[in-house]
Design a protein around this motif. Structure first.
Motif: not given
Length: 279
Positions: A72-94
């Motif tokens: 119903h929401v057609y989620l798309h694109g290459d970005d994810t929360l985890e991927k974007s955090l990693t690209a900034k040098g962080f993880s969810t645990d940080d």
């Protein structure tokens, strides 16, 4: 303070619902729709480094919903929360703090993940921030708003013991240079972070101002619970922003990340668009 843009992906919503009473012939000039009348929207979160705190503002939809929901929401694109955090040098645990402007699925869905048969916080070391007024509104939803408040996104936060509340007042101090404004038109007690950054005031607009296409006053979403309240809140904040050169950080605009506004003979209108990294 250091700010980072965190892109979590794109989704689609009905253009008519996103622009309320404004005719498609007008709103499609800024937000073109596909053959099904759906427009593409971002889920752009913000990461705030402040001292020993690493604060994530909103979390996107996440990935735990079933195929029927996602269809119903057609989620798309290459970005994810985890991927974007990693690209900034962080993880969810940080992440030390997850600041949820409100608890609709496209803002809070990524706060909780599925581990086997369990629903657990995606950020195990973080405090999760809401406010008591909005929390009660979300866990006892009205019939119209209930599809946006998914219990699997909300109740596990409280069950984890990681939930904390911001004091609901006209302007609450969350951290130095990080204040919280409240808006009541879109949903009850939505929180809008207002940040002092590099000599600028940045307002995280959430669903008060989803995109640059929503700047004219009548452009109010049909999703808003109290549209006349949204109208008055938009007017006040847009006039304040134009007079003081505030920057709006746009959560849902799929093209424009930040903007400023100006007073014109037609009312408040768009002035400049740019990326956060341009500051």
């Amino acid at each position: 303070m250091i700010l980072h843009t965190i892109d979590t992906g794109l989704f689609k919503l009905d253009g008519g619902a996103m622009f309320g009473v404004v005719p498609k012939s007008i709103w499609q000039k800024t937000n073109p729709a596909d053959a099904n009348n759906l427009c593409t929207w971002a889920m752009r979160c913000l990461l705030v480094e402040e001292g020993d705190r690493l604060i994530l503002i909103d979390t996107g939809i996440g990935n735990k919903q079933d195929e029927k929901f996602l269809s119903h929401v057609y989620l798309h694109g290459d970005d994810t929360l985890e991927k974007s955090l990693t690209a900034k040098g962080f993880s969810t645990d940080d992440i030390t703090d997850v600041f949820l402007t409100h608890l609709h699925f496209d803002h809070a869905g990524g706060a909780i993940v599925r581990q086997g048969d369990q629903l657990v916080p995606a950020f195990k070391n973080a405090h999760y921030w809401s406010n008591e007024k909005h929390w009660e509104w979300a866990i006892h939803p009205n019939a119209r708003e209930k599809p946006s408040f998914l219990s699997e996104n909300i109740l596990p936060i409280q069950e984890s013991g990681q939930l904390k509340f911001v004091e609901t007042s006209e302007l609450s101090a969350f951290l130095p240079d990080f204040d919280v404004r409240f808006a009541f038109g879109h949903t009850d007690a939505m929180m809008l972070p207002q940040l002092k950054y590099k000599g600028h005031t940045i307002l995280y607009a959430a669903d008060l101002l989803p995109s640059t296409g929503h700047i004219p006053l009548p452009y109010v979403m049909a999703y808003d619970m109290f549209p006349m309240k949204t109208l008055s809140e938009k007017k006040e904040i847009l006039e304040e922003a134009a007079a003081n050169e505030y920057i709006f950080y746009l959560e849902h605009d799929s093209v424009n990340e930040c903007c400023t506004v100006q007073q014109t003979e037609k009312g408040i209108r768009l002035k400049n668009i740019f990326k956060l990294s341009d500051l």
